[in-house]
Design a protein around this motif. Structure first.
Motif, PDB file in Angstrom:
ATOM      1  N   UNK A 116       0.727  -1.268  -0.104  1.00  0.00           N
ATOM      2  CA  UNK A 116       0.043  -0.007  -0.050  1.00  0.00           C
ATOM      3  C   UNK A 116       1.000   1.295  -0.050  1.00  0.00           C
ATOM      4  N   UNK A 117       1.874   1.223   0.717  1.00  0.00           N
ATOM      5  CA  UNK A 117       2.817   2.387   0.860  1.00  0.00           C
ATOM      6  C   UNK A 117       3.547   2.589  -0.298  1.00  0.00           C
ATOM      7  N   UNK A 118       3.873   1.664  -1.163  1.00  0.00           N
ATOM      8  CA  UNK A 118       4.586   1.848  -2.663  1.00  0.00           C
ATOM      9  C   UNK A 118       3.445   2.411  -3.362  1.00  0.00           C
ATOM     10  N   UNK A 119       2.390   1.921  -3.462  1.00  0.00           N
ATOM     11  CA  UNK A 119       1.275   2.424  -4.389  1.00  0.00           C
ATOM     12  C   UNK A 119       0.785   3.644  -4.134  1.00  0.00           C
ATOM     13  N   UNK A 120       0.501   4.107  -3.018  1.00  0.00           N
ATOM     14  CA  UNK A 120      -0.113   5.304  -2.623  1.00  0.00           C
ATOM     15  C   UNK A 120       0.948   6.317  -2.749  1.00  0.00           C
ATOM     16  N   UNK A 121       2.282   6.121  -2.745  1.00  0.00           N
ATOM     17  CA  UNK A 121       3.167   7.126  -3.104  1.00  0.00           C
ATOM     18  C   UNK A 121       3.295   7.391  -4.676  1.00  0.00           C
ATOM     19  N   UNK A 122       3.346   6.287  -5.433  1.00  0.00           N
ATOM     20  CA  UNK A 122       3.559   6.262  -6.814  1.00  0.00           C
ATOM     21  C   UNK A 122       2.209   6.842  -7.646  1.00  0.00           C
ATOM     22  N   UNK A 123       1.061   6.404  -7.318  1.00  0.00           N
ATOM     23  CA  UNK A 123      -0.199   6.770  -8.099  1.00  0.00           C
ATOM     24  C   UNK A 123      -1.176   7.649  -7.210  1.00  0.00           C
ATOM     25  N   UNK A 124      -0.924   8.206  -6.112  1.00  0.00           N
ATOM     26  CA  UNK A 124      -1.822   9.013  -5.222  1.00  0.00           C
ATOM     27  C   UNK A 124      -3.056   8.319  -5.078  1.00  0.00           C
ATOM     28  N   UNK A 125      -3.193   6.993  -4.952  1.00  0.00           N
ATOM     29  CA  UNK A 125      -4.395   6.371  -4.414  1.00  0.00           C
ATOM     30  C   UNK A 125      -4.593   6.792  -3.054  1.00  0.00           C
ATOM     31  N   UNK A 126      -6.136   6.405  -2.600  1.00  0.00           N
ATOM     32  CA  UNK A 126      -6.556   6.952  -1.445  1.00  0.00           C
ATOM     33  C   UNK A 126      -7.034   5.541  -0.996  1.00  0.00           C
ATOM     34  N   UNK A 127      -6.924   5.468   0.619  1.00  0.00           N
ATOM     35  CA  UNK A 127      -7.623   4.294   1.249  1.00  0.00           C
ATOM     36  C   UNK A 127      -9.028   4.675   1.265  1.00  0.00           C
ATOM     37  N   UNK A 128      -9.916   3.556   1.239  1.00  0.00           N
ATOM     38  CA  UNK A 128     -11.280   3.680   1.047  1.00  0.00           C
ATOM     39  C   UNK A 128     -11.740   2.599   2.286  1.00  0.00           C
ATOM     40  N   UNK A 129     -12.638   1.565   2.400  1.00  0.00           N
ATOM     41  CA  UNK A 129     -13.004   0.899   3.239  1.00  0.00           C
ATOM     42  C   UNK A 129     -11.953  -0.194   3.508  1.00  0.00           C
ATOM     43  N   UNK A 130     -11.513  -0.614   4.821  1.00  0.00           N
ATOM     44  CA  UNK A 130     -10.844  -1.700   5.162  1.00  0.00           C
ATOM     45  C   UNK A 130     -11.751  -2.790   5.486  1.00  0.00           C
ATOM     46  N   UNK A 131     -11.674  -4.071   4.878  1.00  0.00           N
ATOM     47  CA  UNK A 131     -12.263  -5.019   5.317  1.00  0.00           C
ATOM     48  C   UNK A 131     -11.489  -5.930   6.145  1.00  0.00           C
ATOM     49  N   UNK A 132     -11.997  -6.395   7.515  1.00  0.00           N
ATOM     50  CA  UNK A 132     -11.295  -7.294   8.115  1.00  0.00           C
ATOM     51  C   UNK A 132     -11.687  -8.796   7.937  1.00  0.00           C
ATOM     52  N   UNK A 133     -10.740  -9.476   7.286  1.00  0.00           N
ATOM     53  CA  UNK A 133     -10.708 -10.890   6.827  1.00  0.00           C
ATOM     54  C   UNK A 133     -10.720 -11.965   7.785  1.00  0.00           C
ATOM     55  N   UNK A 134     -10.390 -11.676   8.924  1.00  0.00           N
ATOM     56  CA  UNK A 134     -10.100 -12.646   9.927  1.00  0.00           C
ATOM     57  C   UNK A 134      -8.497 -13.081  10.209  1.00  0.00           C
ATOM     58  N   UNK A 135      -8.631 -14.383   9.919  1.00  0.00           N
ATOM     59  CA  UNK A 135      -6.905 -14.889   9.908  1.00  0.00           C
ATOM     60  C   UNK A 135      -6.528 -14.460   8.363  1.00  0.00           C
ATOM     61  N   UNK A 136      -7.167 -14.083   7.276  1.00  0.00           N
ATOM     62  CA  UNK A 136      -6.381 -13.750   6.253  1.00  0.00           C
ATOM     63  C   UNK A 136      -5.983 -12.330   6.199  1.00  0.00           C
ATOM     64  N   UNK A 137      -6.377 -11.457   7.197  1.00  0.00           N
ATOM     65  CA  UNK A 137      -5.849 -10.324   7.512  1.00  0.00           C
ATOM     66  C   UNK A 137      -6.740  -9.232   7.037  1.00  0.00           C
ATOM     67  N   UNK A 138      -6.238  -7.907   6.508  1.00  0.00           N
ATOM     68  CA  UNK A 138      -7.234  -6.836   6.322  1.00  0.00           C
ATOM     69  C   UNK A 138      -6.971  -6.629   4.640  1.00  0.00           C
ATOM     70  N   UNK A 139      -8.139  -6.472   4.180  1.00  0.00           N
ATOM     71  CA  UNK A 139      -8.268  -6.257   2.675  1.00  0.00           C
ATOM     72  C   UNK A 139      -8.603  -4.787   2.549  1.00  0.00           C
ATOM     73  N   UNK A 140      -7.475  -3.851   1.957  1.00  0.00           N
ATOM     74  CA  UNK A 140      -7.681  -2.533   1.917  1.00  0.00           C
ATOM     75  C   UNK A 140      -8.215  -2.214   0.640  1.00  0.00           C
ATOM     76  N   UNK A 141      -9.390  -1.489   0.487  1.00  0.00           N
ATOM     77  CA  UNK A 141      -9.867  -0.853  -0.631  1.00  0.00           C
ATOM     78  C   UNK A 141      -9.276   0.457  -1.005  1.00  0.00           C
TER      79      UNK A 141
END
Length: 257
Positions: free
Chosen positions: A155-180
């Motif tokens: 996320x840090x890499x792509x946000x810096x490169x392309x100016x993407x913004x965080x939207x919803x973050x979905x807790x996937x439990x053991x699979x971790x966080x799905x960052x939109x």
């Protein structure tokens, strides 16, 4: 950081059998294929109605020799391919293809992010963009997804490169966080740390279809294979992940099952 969020502008299938792949996706997604008329190159344009969505090309002998498998590649539109390529290198990425001209079309480069997932960047020769179908229209690309070695660092890499913004973050439990993520409007993609069974970090693309059940039957009838799903995701849409007959991974999304 880019002054505004960069968006995906093109998609390309590199395949071992362009005629068979063209027939498969025309049946499954509803695209029409037309030869691009590029001298010395087997390249087709895939369209929905009058709107070009993606390109399809045969893997070259050099690609095959290098072990490149059939795969989908996404292109992100940037203001200056050459300057962006330098920023990617500085941030730890690797260039697969240095900035290269496509006569009459624009300039592109292909890269791997610091974790090894591949993507391309593109600057068009013209600022004019053809009108696009409404979001969610069958045959268009509905979602972009990165399975990363480390979702947070990716996320840090792509946000810096392309100016993407965080939207919803979905807790996937053991699979971790799905960052939109997305731009000033709605989310257009998501990323997360990949599960161990996912062999390599990679970008995936979801094509809109009208109804998932019927689409699954078309995938099977065309010689493809569903490897995950159907499953319903937050928001109510249905998705599958699948392999086309040549082995390229693709995904479908539909509002109804």
């Amino acid at each position: 950081m880019s002054p505004q969020a960069c968006k995906f502008v093109w998609y390309e299938l590199m395949t071992s059998d362009s005629a068979a792949a063209s027939a498969f996706y025309s049946q499954v997604v509803g695209w029409t294929a037309k030869d691009a008329g590029m001298p010395g190159m087997d390249y087709s344009l895939l369209s929905v109605g009058e709107n070009q969505v993606a390109g399809l090309m045969a893997l070259t002998q050099d690609m095959r020799a290098a072990g490149v498998p059939p795969c989908w590649v996404g292109y992100v539109g940037v203001a200056d391919v050459d300057a962006q390529a330098q920023r990617i290198l500085k941030a730890g990425g690797t260039l697969h293809m240095p900035p290269t001209d496509i006569p009459g079309v624009g300039r592109f480069a292909s890269f791997a992010d610091p974790q090894g997932a591949s993507l391309s960047i593109f600057t068009g020769s013209s600022d004019e963009q053809p009108p696009q179908p409404p979001v969610g229209s069958p045959g268009t690309v509905g979602w972009h997804e990165l399975m990363a070695v480390d979702g947070v660092k990716a996320w840090d890499f792509y946000a810096e490169q392309f100016g993407w913004q965080k939207k919803d973050a979905v807790d996937m439990g053991p699979a971790g966080v799905y960052q939109c993520f997305g731009g000033d409007g709605d989310a257009f993609g998501g990323m997360m740390t990949k599960m161990p069974e996912v062999p390599v970090p990679a970008w995936g693309f979801y094509f809109n279809v009208e109804a998932m059940g019927a689409a699954i039957e078309r995938v099977k009838a065309g010689g493809g294979r569903v490897i995950n799903g159907p499953m319903q995701v937050p928001g109510g849409s249905w998705i599958i992940n699948a392999l086309d007959p040549q082995g390229a991974i693709f995904s479908l999304v539909a509002e109804k099952n």
